[in-house]
Write an enzyme that holds these catalytic residues in place. Structure first.
Site, PDB file in Angstrom:
ATOM      1  N   ARG A  57       0.972  -1.367   0.224  1.00  0.00           N
ATOM      2  CA  ARG A  57      -0.079   0.040   0.042  1.00  0.00           C
ATOM      3  C   ARG A  57       0.781   1.369  -0.117  1.00  0.00           C
ATOM      4  O   ARG A  57       2.110   1.419   0.347  1.00  0.00           O
ATOM      5  CB  ARG A  57      -0.952  -0.145   1.130  1.00  0.00           C
ATOM      6  CG  ARG A  57      -1.956  -1.004   1.275  1.00  0.00           C
ATOM      7  CD  ARG A  57      -2.939  -1.160   2.482  1.00  0.00           C
ATOM      8  NE  ARG A  57      -3.528  -2.208   2.586  1.00  0.00           N
ATOM      9  CZ  ARG A  57      -2.891  -3.375   3.297  1.00  0.00           C
ATOM     10  NH1 ARG A  57      -1.879  -3.035   4.000  1.00  0.00           N
ATOM     11  NH2 ARG A  57      -3.583  -4.521   3.260  1.00  0.00           N
ATOM     12  N   ASP A  74       4.362  -5.603  -4.627  1.00  0.00           N
ATOM     13  CA  ASP A  74       4.272  -6.760  -4.089  1.00  0.00           C
ATOM     14  C   ASP A  74       5.638  -7.503  -4.061  1.00  0.00           C
ATOM     15  O   ASP A  74       6.171  -7.627  -5.235  1.00  0.00           O
ATOM     16  CB  ASP A  74       3.216  -7.919  -4.578  1.00  0.00           C
ATOM     17  CG  ASP A  74       2.934  -8.956  -4.200  1.00  0.00           C
ATOM     18  OD1 ASP A  74       3.819  -9.408  -3.374  1.00  0.00           O
ATOM     19  OD2 ASP A  74       2.182  -9.720  -4.807  1.00  0.00           O
ATOM     20  N   TYR A 174       2.848 -19.553   8.871  1.00  0.00           N
ATOM     21  CA  TYR A 174       3.697 -18.574   9.266  1.00  0.00           C
ATOM     22  C   TYR A 174       5.125 -19.023   9.763  1.00  0.00           C
ATOM     23  O   TYR A 174       6.346 -18.687   9.173  1.00  0.00           O
ATOM     24  CB  TYR A 174       3.048 -17.648   9.757  1.00  0.00           C
ATOM     25  CG  TYR A 174       3.861 -16.416  10.469  1.00  0.00           C
ATOM     26  CD1 TYR A 174       4.508 -15.449   9.646  1.00  0.00           C
ATOM     27  CD2 TYR A 174       4.046 -16.112  12.115  1.00  0.00           C
ATOM     28  CE1 TYR A 174       5.240 -14.344  10.219  1.00  0.00           C
ATOM     29  CE2 TYR A 174       4.745 -15.251  12.428  1.00  0.00           C
ATOM     30  CZ  TYR A 174       5.342 -14.248  11.777  1.00  0.00           C
ATOM     31  OH  TYR A 174       6.134 -13.239  12.028  1.00  0.00           O
ATOM     32  N   LYS A 178       8.625 -18.954   8.211  1.00  0.00           N
ATOM     33  CA  LYS A 178       9.749 -18.222   8.740  1.00  0.00           C
ATOM     34  C   LYS A 178      10.977 -19.075   8.954  1.00  0.00           C
ATOM     35  O   LYS A 178      12.332 -18.831   8.578  1.00  0.00           O
ATOM     36  CB  LYS A 178       9.516 -17.597  10.129  1.00  0.00           C
ATOM     37  CG  LYS A 178       8.479 -16.246   9.895  1.00  0.00           C
ATOM     38  CD  LYS A 178       9.328 -15.181   9.345  1.00  0.00           C
ATOM     39  CE  LYS A 178       8.640 -13.762   9.245  1.00  0.00           C
ATOM     40  NZ  LYS A 178       9.260 -13.035   8.538  1.00  0.00           N
TER      41      LYS A 178
HETATM   42  C1  AKB Z   1       2.374 -13.260  15.372  1.00  0.00           C
HETATM   43  O1  AKB Z   1       1.568 -13.232  16.009  1.00  0.00           O
HETATM   44  O2  AKB Z   1       2.117 -13.915  14.151  1.00  0.00           O
HETATM   45  C2  AKB Z   1       3.637 -12.337  15.308  1.00  0.00           C
HETATM   46  C3  AKB Z   1       5.000 -13.284  15.811  1.00  0.00           C
HETATM   47  C4  AKB Z   1       4.867 -13.546  17.006  1.00  0.00           C
HETATM   48  O3  AKB Z   1       5.707 -13.335  14.870  1.00  0.00           O
HETATM   49  N1  AKB Z   1       3.379 -11.200  16.137  1.00  0.00           N
END
Ligand code: AKB
Length: 358
Positions: A57, A74, A174, A178
């Site tokens: 954005r 992006d 996630y 990571k």
């Molecule tokens: C999340 O909650 O996904 C983040 C993190 C802990 O990396 N804040």
């Protein structure tokens, strides 16, 4: 952030490229996010640093004014990244763009695209930059305690403060992303194009920090699972009731945004020969959700906090460690947080939040 229509900022696309010497710059992706706001301000204050920002954005004017240029687009858009790197000689990348743990569970494949494919695009282009200017590109990658996955609560309680190499079986997309980003960075630094004859040794200088939940007085997080801490505090300051989505006894580590930015800048500035690893834990404080409630009620006696755990989000934080062992960061690059839980409230959050909400 999520992939979508991307393009070059109009002010940028007009600029002629051929025949111009590229100017040196530091690239910050995810510049409009919580950490982007705070980091860009700190980078702009660093002598001789020109910041080029990128976000899905338009940046808020307060962030944009600290940047030499801002690209709307992006991190999955390889063409946009190529155009950006044709204009700037980038020697440092702070790759903050990510789709966080709660949002990622609603769209795991999109999370993979943004978090892994986006990281891969940037690492590849950073390696090409390094070849073109003959110096390694420093690549700073905020990872997360989501990279850990502890099988059950009993094990979590017994484990206490975990070390970087323990429990690396994340339960969220996630966290998986990571961990993949950490491995990709390690690969690009030490092994990229292993068999190529024209290979450059160590094109990337990869440095990563596994952050706990981060609390900012100036911005609110969105899409994460550690969001209950900052949400509870900001709701109380605005006189709004807050229903906490985890149990009162839930414990994970947190830190303040100024400490998080300090960690990023310290690790980025550390002499390479001092670093014994690519990925570091950093700890601040490790309160329960009930500790947040107690402090919030002491500071805002009219606050209304209730606990309405959401089973899915609870299972995510239950898989994250109670605390992390950050002795490597302390020993290698002098990490030491400024704030514990009490000073976070009294010296940082309360004065700024009071000024923000009145
Ligand atoms: C999340 O909650 O996904 C983040 C993190 C802990 O990396 N804040």
């Amino acid at each position: 952030m999520s992939p979508g229509k991307s393009g070059i900022h109009p002010a940028v696309s007009d600029r002629p490229l051929s025949g111009l010497r590229r100017s040196r710059a530091v690239l910050v992706t995810g510049a409009g996010g919580e950490m982007g706001h705070a980091l860009i301000e700190a980078l702009a204050a660093r002598e001789g640093t020109s910041v080029v920002a990128m976000d899905i954005r338009e940046l808020e004017p307060g962030v944009r004014e600290h940047c030499e240029n801002a690209f709307v687009g992006d991190v999955c858009d390889a063409q946009l990244l190529e155009r950006l790197l044709a204009m700037y000689e980038v020697d440092e990348v702070f790759h903050l763009a990510a789709l966080l743990s709660t949002r990622g569970e609603f769209a795991p494949e999109t999370a993979h695209q943004v978090n892994v494919v986006g990281t891969l695009n940037l690492l590849k282009l950073a390696a090409e930059q390094a070849r073109s200017h003959g110096r390694p590109v420093k690549f700073v990658f905020p990872s997360s305690i989501a990279a850990y996955g502890i099988p059950d609560l009993d094990t979590k309680r017994k484990a206490g403060a975990v070390k970087e190499d323990q429990f690396l079986e994340p339960h969220t997309m996630y966290g998986v992303n990571k961990l993949a980003g950490e491995h990709l960075g390690r690969y690009y630094e030490g092994h990229y194009r292993k068999l190529a004859k024209d290979r450059m040794e160590r094109p990337i200088d990869f440095r990563s920090i596994r952050f706990p939940g981060i609390i900012s007085a100036d911005t609110l997080p969105s899409g994460g699972t550690s969001d209950y801490g900052p949400e509870m505090i900001h709701a109380a300051a605005q006189g709004k009731p807050y229903a906490c989505f985890v149990r009162r006894d839930t414990r994970i580590p947190f830190m303040t945004m100024p400490d998080a930015v300090d960690a990023v800048l310290r690790l980025a500035a550390a002499p390479k020969e001092r670093l014994t690893r690519c990925v570091y834990n950093v700890a601040g404080f490790a309160p329960t959700a009930g500790d947040f409630e107690r402090l919030v009620l002491e500071r805002f006696p009219k606050a209304k906090v209730s606990f309405q755990p959401d089973a899915g989000r609870q299972s995510i934080v239950d898989s994250w460690p109670e605390d992390v062992n950050d002795s490597a960061a302390r020993g290698d690059w002098g990490w030491s947080p400024r704030h514990d839980l009490e000073t976070a409230f009294d010296q940082y959050l309360m004065p700024r939040i009071a000024a923000r909400y009145g």
